[in-house]
Design a protein around this motif. Sequence first.
Motif, PDB file in Angstrom:
ATOM      1  N   LEU A  45     -69.865 102.547  43.553  1.00  0.00           N
ATOM      2  CA  LEU A  45     -68.680 102.250  42.757  1.00  0.00           C
ATOM      3  C   LEU A  45     -68.766 100.866  42.135  1.00  0.00           C
ATOM      4  O   LEU A  45     -68.388 100.679  40.970  1.00  0.00           O
ATOM      5  CB  LEU A  45     -67.418 102.368  43.614  1.00  0.00           C
ATOM      6  CG  LEU A  45     -67.065 103.777  44.076  1.00  0.00           C
ATOM      7  CD1 LEU A  45     -65.897 103.759  45.047  1.00  0.00           C
ATOM      8  CD2 LEU A  45     -66.762 104.670  42.885  1.00  0.00           C
ATOM      9  N   GLU A  46     -69.264  99.903  42.881  1.00  0.00           N
ATOM     10  CA  GLU A  46     -69.422  98.535  42.344  1.00  0.00           C
ATOM     11  C   GLU A  46     -70.425  98.528  41.196  1.00  0.00           C
ATOM     12  O   GLU A  46     -70.186  97.911  40.159  1.00  0.00           O
ATOM     13  CB  GLU A  46     -69.877  97.584  43.461  1.00  0.00           C
ATOM     14  CG  GLU A  46     -69.995  96.149  43.031  1.00  0.00           C
ATOM     15  CD  GLU A  46     -68.685  95.542  42.550  1.00  0.00           C
ATOM     16  OE1 GLU A  46     -68.733  94.705  41.619  1.00  0.00           O
ATOM     17  OE2 GLU A  46     -67.623  95.914  43.082  1.00  0.00           O
ATOM     18  N   ASP A  47     -71.538  99.218  41.369  1.00  0.00           N
ATOM     19  CA  ASP A  47     -72.539  99.299  40.299  1.00  0.00           C
ATOM     20  C   ASP A  47     -71.980 100.008  39.070  1.00  0.00           C
ATOM     21  O   ASP A  47     -72.287  99.634  37.942  1.00  0.00           O
ATOM     22  CB  ASP A  47     -73.794 100.024  40.783  1.00  0.00           C
ATOM     23  CG  ASP A  47     -74.593  99.207  41.782  1.00  0.00           C
ATOM     24  OD1 ASP A  47     -74.341  97.982  41.895  1.00  0.00           O
ATOM     25  OD2 ASP A  47     -75.460  99.787  42.453  1.00  0.00           O
ATOM     26  N   SER A  48     -71.159 101.032  39.277  1.00  0.00           N
ATOM     27  CA  SER A  48     -70.612 101.781  38.141  1.00  0.00           C
ATOM     28  C   SER A  48     -69.655 100.934  37.312  1.00  0.00           C
ATOM     29  O   SER A  48     -69.529 101.144  36.107  1.00  0.00           O
ATOM     30  CB  SER A  48     -69.912 103.050  38.622  1.00  0.00           C
ATOM     31  OG  SER A  48     -68.686 102.758  39.250  1.00  0.00           O
ATOM     32  N   ARG A  49     -68.990  99.980  37.934  1.00  0.00           N
ATOM     33  CA  ARG A  49     -68.067  99.106  37.195  1.00  0.00           C
ATOM     34  C   ARG A  49     -68.812  98.180  36.240  1.00  0.00           C
ATOM     35  O   ARG A  49     -68.265  97.722  35.253  1.00  0.00           O
ATOM     36  CB  ARG A  49     -67.226  98.279  38.157  1.00  0.00           C
ATOM     37  CG  ARG A  49     -66.194  99.094  38.889  1.00  0.00           C
ATOM     38  CD  ARG A  49     -65.293  98.228  39.746  1.00  0.00           C
ATOM     39  NE  ARG A  49     -64.610  99.054  40.718  1.00  0.00           N
ATOM     40  CZ  ARG A  49     -64.930  99.135  41.999  1.00  0.00           C
ATOM     41  NH1 ARG A  49     -65.909  98.407  42.497  1.00  0.00           N
ATOM     42  NH2 ARG A  49     -64.270  99.925  42.809  1.00  0.00           N
ATOM     43  N   LYS A  50     -70.077  97.923  36.544  1.00  0.00           N
ATOM     44  CA  LYS A  50     -70.869  96.990  35.740  1.00  0.00           C
ATOM     45  C   LYS A  50     -71.550  97.652  34.546  1.00  0.00           C
ATOM     46  O   LYS A  50     -72.031  96.957  33.667  1.00  0.00           O
ATOM     47  CB  LYS A  50     -71.929  96.326  36.615  1.00  0.00           C
ATOM     48  CG  LYS A  50     -71.367  95.496  37.744  1.00  0.00           C
ATOM     49  CD  LYS A  50     -72.473  94.994  38.648  1.00  0.00           C
ATOM     50  CE  LYS A  50     -71.906  94.264  39.843  1.00  0.00           C
ATOM     51  NZ  LYS A  50     -72.962  93.897  40.790  1.00  0.00           N
ATOM     52  N   ILE A  51     -71.595  98.972  34.516  1.00  0.00           N
ATOM     53  CA  ILE A  51     -72.372  99.680  33.504  1.00  0.00           C
ATOM     54  C   ILE A  51     -71.927  99.345  32.090  1.00  0.00           C
ATOM     55  O   ILE A  51     -72.747  99.090  31.222  1.00  0.00           O
ATOM     56  CB  ILE A  51     -72.329 101.198  33.744  1.00  0.00           C
ATOM     57  CG1 ILE A  51     -73.126 101.522  34.997  1.00  0.00           C
ATOM     58  CG2 ILE A  51     -72.861 101.976  32.550  1.00  0.00           C
ATOM     59  CD1 ILE A  51     -73.079 102.967  35.415  1.00  0.00           C
ATOM     60  N   PHE A  52     -70.631  99.329  31.832  1.00  0.00           N
ATOM     61  CA  PHE A  52     -70.133  99.115  30.482  1.00  0.00           C
ATOM     62  C   PHE A  52     -69.550  97.726  30.274  1.00  0.00           C
ATOM     63  O   PHE A  52     -68.853  97.507  29.286  1.00  0.00           O
ATOM     64  CB  PHE A  52     -69.079 100.173  30.143  1.00  0.00           C
ATOM     65  CG  PHE A  52     -69.634 101.556  29.993  1.00  0.00           C
ATOM     66  CD1 PHE A  52     -70.460 101.876  28.927  1.00  0.00           C
ATOM     67  CD2 PHE A  52     -69.344 102.541  30.922  1.00  0.00           C
ATOM     68  CE1 PHE A  52     -70.988 103.149  28.792  1.00  0.00           C
ATOM     69  CE2 PHE A  52     -69.867 103.814  30.789  1.00  0.00           C
ATOM     70  CZ  PHE A  52     -70.684 104.118  29.722  1.00  0.00           C
ATOM     71  N   ASP A  54     -70.833  95.008  29.231  1.00  0.00           N
ATOM     72  CA  ASP A  54     -71.302  94.305  28.032  1.00  0.00           C
ATOM     73  C   ASP A  54     -71.145  95.141  26.763  1.00  0.00           C
ATOM     74  O   ASP A  54     -71.691  94.814  25.720  1.00  0.00           O
ATOM     75  CB  ASP A  54     -72.763  93.876  28.200  1.00  0.00           C
ATOM     76  CG  ASP A  54     -73.709  95.048  28.366  1.00  0.00           C
ATOM     77  OD1 ASP A  54     -73.225  96.156  28.659  1.00  0.00           O
ATOM     78  OD2 ASP A  54     -74.924  94.850  28.207  1.00  0.00           O
ATOM     79  N   VAL A  55     -70.352  96.219  26.847  1.00  0.00           N
ATOM     80  CA  VAL A  55     -70.140  97.099  25.710  1.00  0.00           C
ATOM     81  C   VAL A  55     -68.803  96.756  25.050  1.00  0.00           C
ATOM     82  O   VAL A  55     -67.817  96.500  25.731  1.00  0.00           O
ATOM     83  CB  VAL A  55     -70.138  98.583  26.164  1.00  0.00           C
ATOM     84  CG1 VAL A  55     -69.853  99.517  25.003  1.00  0.00           C
ATOM     85  CG2 VAL A  55     -71.455  98.924  26.823  1.00  0.00           C
ATOM     86  N   HIS A  56     -68.787  96.738  23.722  1.00  0.00           N
ATOM     87  CA  HIS A  56     -67.557  96.467  22.989  1.00  0.00           C
ATOM     88  C   HIS A  56     -66.506  97.507  23.381  1.00  0.00           C
ATOM     89  O   HIS A  56     -66.818  98.691  23.544  1.00  0.00           O
ATOM     90  CB  HIS A  56     -67.831  96.516  21.482  1.00  0.00           C
ATOM     91  CG  HIS A  56     -66.698  96.007  20.660  1.00  0.00           C
ATOM     92  ND1 HIS A  56     -65.612  96.779  20.345  1.00  0.00           N
ATOM     93  CD2 HIS A  56     -66.479  94.788  20.087  1.00  0.00           C
ATOM     94  CE1 HIS A  56     -64.773  96.096  19.613  1.00  0.00           C
ATOM     95  NE2 HIS A  56     -65.277  94.862  19.437  1.00  0.00           N
ATOM     96  N   ALA A  57     -65.249  97.090  23.498  1.00  0.00           N
ATOM     97  CA  ALA A  57     -64.169  97.959  23.970  1.00  0.00           C
ATOM     98  C   ALA A  57     -64.010  99.224  23.131  1.00  0.00           C
ATOM     99  O   ALA A  57     -63.616 100.270  23.645  1.00  0.00           O
ATOM    100  CB  ALA A  57     -62.855  97.188  24.003  1.00  0.00           C
ATOM    101  N   ASP A  58     -64.336  99.152  21.849  1.00  0.00           N
ATOM    102  CA  ASP A  58     -64.206 100.335  20.984  1.00  0.00           C
ATOM    103  C   ASP A  58     -65.210 101.423  21.339  1.00  0.00           C
ATOM    104  O   ASP A  58     -65.050 102.574  20.909  1.00  0.00           O
ATOM    105  CB  ASP A  58     -64.403  99.949  19.520  1.00  0.00           C
ATOM    106  CG  ASP A  58     -63.205  99.210  18.950  1.00  0.00           C
ATOM    107  OD1 ASP A  58     -62.171  99.114  19.651  1.00  0.00           O
ATOM    108  OD2 ASP A  58     -63.302  98.715  17.813  1.00  0.00           O
ATOM    109  N   PHE A  59     -66.237 101.081  22.091  1.00  0.00           N
ATOM    110  CA  PHE A  59     -67.304 102.050  22.365  1.00  0.00           C
ATOM    111  C   PHE A  59     -67.439 102.412  23.841  1.00  0.00           C
ATOM    112  O   PHE A  59     -68.408 103.049  24.230  1.00  0.00           O
ATOM    113  CB  PHE A  59     -68.625 101.539  21.818  1.00  0.00           C
ATOM    114  CG  PHE A  59     -68.569 101.303  20.336  1.00  0.00           C
ATOM    115  CD1 PHE A  59     -68.563 102.363  19.459  1.00  0.00           C
ATOM    116  CD2 PHE A  59     -68.462 100.018  19.835  1.00  0.00           C
ATOM    117  CE1 PHE A  59     -68.476 102.163  18.090  1.00  0.00           C
ATOM    118  CE2 PHE A  59     -68.374  99.797  18.471  1.00  0.00           C
ATOM    119  CZ  PHE A  59     -68.375 100.870  17.596  1.00  0.00           C
TER     120      PHE A  59
END
Length: 136
Positions: A45-52, A54-59
């Motif tokens: 779960l901790e790793d999954s929170r980090k996946i996005f 650095d992705v722009h909120a629109d994407f």
Amino acid sequence: SKLRACRREARACSGDAAHHEGTSSDDELAPTEATEFQKSKDNVLEDSRKIFEDVHADFCDISKILLKFQEWKEKFPDSYCDAYISFCLPKILNPLIRIQLINWNPLEQDVTQLEEMPWFRAIEEFSDARNLPASR
């Protein structure tokens, strides 16, 4: 089976009267196994929170992504149709939905139903809007 016989013998030796014959003990985890499972689950779960992160909120928001596709369909219906978007959307949204379902367990008593999840409603609204005639 041999495993069940061993468990039955272990319960008899320990005087465990809580188990009723005929019920499954396959779901019974030793405390160390339960702790290891919870630790592993927390790490995932901790790793999954980090996946996005650095992705722009629109994407990384399904509603915003679908809004962009809806705008595309309304402004440029021919190119939208030529791009076969209805076939592409499942592949585009798959990673976003899977992230949101990582901690979902349909066997829990107070579980949120799929139909009640925000991503499901967003897709449902997009599908309803897609069926409306495009205003040109």
